[in-house]
Each structure stands twice: as C-alpha cells, then as structure tokens.
Design a protein around this motif. Sequence first.
Motif, PDB file in Angstrom:
ATOM      1  N   THR A  15      14.606  -1.672  -7.168  1.00 56.06           N
ATOM      2  CA  THR A  15      13.468  -1.669  -8.078  1.00 56.06           C
ATOM      3  C   THR A  15      13.695  -2.741  -9.139  1.00 56.06           C
ATOM      4  O   THR A  15      14.806  -3.245  -9.313  1.00 56.06           O
ATOM      5  CB  THR A  15      13.312  -0.297  -8.760  1.00 56.06           C
ATOM      6  OG1 THR A  15      14.529   0.017  -9.454  1.00 56.06           O
ATOM      7  CG2 THR A  15      12.979   0.788  -7.760  1.00 56.06           C
ATOM      8  N   LYS A  69       4.206   0.906 -11.230  1.00 58.10           N
ATOM      9  CA  LYS A  69       3.435   0.862  -9.981  1.00 58.10           C
ATOM     10  C   LYS A  69       4.150   0.018  -8.930  1.00 58.10           C
ATOM     11  O   LYS A  69       4.222   0.391  -7.757  1.00 58.10           O
ATOM     12  CB  LYS A  69       2.026   0.304 -10.232  1.00 58.10           C
ATOM     13  CG  LYS A  69       1.119   1.274 -10.951  1.00 58.10           C
ATOM     14  CD  LYS A  69      -0.249   0.662 -11.161  1.00 58.10           C
ATOM     15  CE  LYS A  69      -1.140   1.611 -11.949  1.00 58.10           C
ATOM     16  NZ  LYS A  69      -2.483   1.077 -12.115  1.00 58.10           N
ATOM     17  N   ASP A 121       7.068   1.917  -7.624  1.00 56.82           N
ATOM     18  CA  ASP A 121       6.613   2.971  -6.707  1.00 56.82           C
ATOM     19  C   ASP A 121       6.381   2.402  -5.309  1.00 56.82           C
ATOM     20  O   ASP A 121       6.696   3.053  -4.302  1.00 56.82           O
ATOM     21  CB  ASP A 121       5.335   3.638  -7.220  1.00 56.82           C
ATOM     22  CG  ASP A 121       5.588   4.546  -8.412  1.00 56.82           C
ATOM     23  OD1 ASP A 121       6.763   4.925  -8.650  1.00 56.82           O
ATOM     24  OD2 ASP A 121       4.604   4.877  -9.104  1.00 56.82           O
ATOM     25  N   CYS A 122       5.846   1.180  -5.236  1.00 58.20           N
ATOM     26  CA  CYS A 122       5.656   0.525  -3.930  1.00 58.20           C
ATOM     27  C   CYS A 122       7.000   0.249  -3.267  1.00 58.20           C
ATOM     28  O   CYS A 122       7.154   0.455  -2.055  1.00 58.20           O
ATOM     29  CB  CYS A 122       4.879  -0.782  -4.097  1.00 58.20           C
ATOM     30  SG  CYS A 122       3.148  -0.543  -4.510  1.00 58.20           S
ATOM     31  N   ARG A 153       9.773   1.921  -3.741  1.00 63.09           N
ATOM     32  CA  ARG A 153      10.290   3.230  -3.298  1.00 63.09           C
ATOM     33  C   ARG A 153       9.635   3.654  -1.986  1.00 63.09           C
ATOM     34  O   ARG A 153      10.292   4.165  -1.080  1.00 63.09           O
ATOM     35  CB  ARG A 153      10.045   4.283  -4.374  1.00 63.09           C
ATOM     36  CG  ARG A 153      10.929   4.141  -5.580  1.00 63.09           C
ATOM     37  CD  ARG A 153      10.681   5.260  -6.597  1.00 63.09           C
ATOM     38  NE  ARG A 153      11.340   4.955  -7.838  1.00 63.09           N
ATOM     39  CZ  ARG A 153      10.745   4.389  -8.882  1.00 63.09           C
ATOM     40  NH1 ARG A 153       9.447   4.100  -8.848  1.00 63.09           N
ATOM     41  NH2 ARG A 153      11.435   4.130  -9.978  1.00 63.09           N
ATOM     42  N   SER A 154       8.339   3.450  -1.879  1.00 61.62           N
ATOM     43  CA  SER A 154       7.601   3.816  -0.675  1.00 61.62           C
ATOM     44  C   SER A 154       8.072   2.996   0.528  1.00 61.62           C
ATOM     45  O   SER A 154       8.247   3.528   1.629  1.00 61.62           O
ATOM     46  CB  SER A 154       6.102   3.615  -0.909  1.00 61.62           C
ATOM     47  OG  SER A 154       5.375   3.896   0.240  1.00 61.62           O
ATOM     48  N   TRP A 181      11.464   4.228   1.699  1.00 58.31           N
ATOM     49  CA  TRP A 181      11.318   5.464   2.468  1.00 58.31           C
ATOM     50  C   TRP A 181      10.751   5.160   3.853  1.00 58.31           C
ATOM     51  O   TRP A 181      11.260   5.654   4.861  1.00 58.31           O
ATOM     52  CB  TRP A 181      10.422   6.448   1.713  1.00 58.31           C
ATOM     53  CG  TRP A 181      10.316   7.753   2.415  1.00 58.31           C
ATOM     54  CD1 TRP A 181      11.166   8.809   2.313  1.00 58.31           C
ATOM     55  CD2 TRP A 181       9.305   8.142   3.345  1.00 58.31           C
ATOM     56  NE1 TRP A 181      10.750   9.835   3.123  1.00 58.31           N
ATOM     57  CE2 TRP A 181       9.600   9.441   3.778  1.00 58.31           C
ATOM     58  CE3 TRP A 181       8.175   7.511   3.863  1.00 58.31           C
ATOM     59  CZ2 TRP A 181       8.813  10.122   4.697  1.00 58.31           C
ATOM     60  CZ3 TRP A 181       7.394   8.190   4.781  1.00 58.31           C
ATOM     61  CH2 TRP A 181       7.717   9.480   5.181  1.00 58.31           C
ATOM     62  N   SER A 182       9.715   4.343   3.906  1.00 58.78           N
ATOM     63  CA  SER A 182       9.045   4.034   5.178  1.00 58.78           C
ATOM     64  C   SER A 182       9.953   3.330   6.186  1.00 58.78           C
ATOM     65  O   SER A 182       9.849   3.546   7.384  1.00 58.78           O
ATOM     66  CB  SER A 182       7.818   3.157   4.942  1.00 58.78           C
ATOM     67  OG  SER A 182       6.851   3.848   4.200  1.00 58.78           O
TER      68      SER A 182
END
Length: 75
Positions: free
Chosen positions: A9, A32, A35-36, A38-39, A42-43
């Motif tokens: 991050t 924001k 958060d992208c 982090r997503s 995870w993905s």
Amino acid sequence: MRSCDVLTTVYYMTAYHGWTPINKGSIELTQKYNDCIRSLAWSFDCILADVWSAEGGTDWLIDYDGVHANKVGIC
C-alpha cells in the motif's frame, strides 16, 4: 488464479498540498487507492505489505516535509 509475490500500500503522508502532482491527493483518495491494492492482493493471492496500516496515520512518524518517514518511521 495466478499468484504474485508482494503488493504494498501507499505509505501515510501529510503533505498533499505541497508539490505537483501530489497536491491533488488526499487521505481519502489514498485510502481508496490502498483499498484497490488490498483487493488486488486478495484476488491474485499476493502477500500484502500494508505500510499504510502499519503507520497507523501517526504524524510523528513522518518527516517535517510531510512526505517521507522519519528515522522512527523507518524502523
């Protein structure tokens, strides 16, 4: 699903008003963006080095320039 190594991050900073192009940023936009990241981590089954959360929004870890970590913040 394809995996990757490490995503990080964006670190905490306070000088969003200072220099181009970061003078268009803000805490909210950075959150924001993070958060992208982090997503995506995870993905794609990546390790997440969450520097933002580690710094905890603590102003005393940031150098007087408002952008870089000071000696305490680097540790």
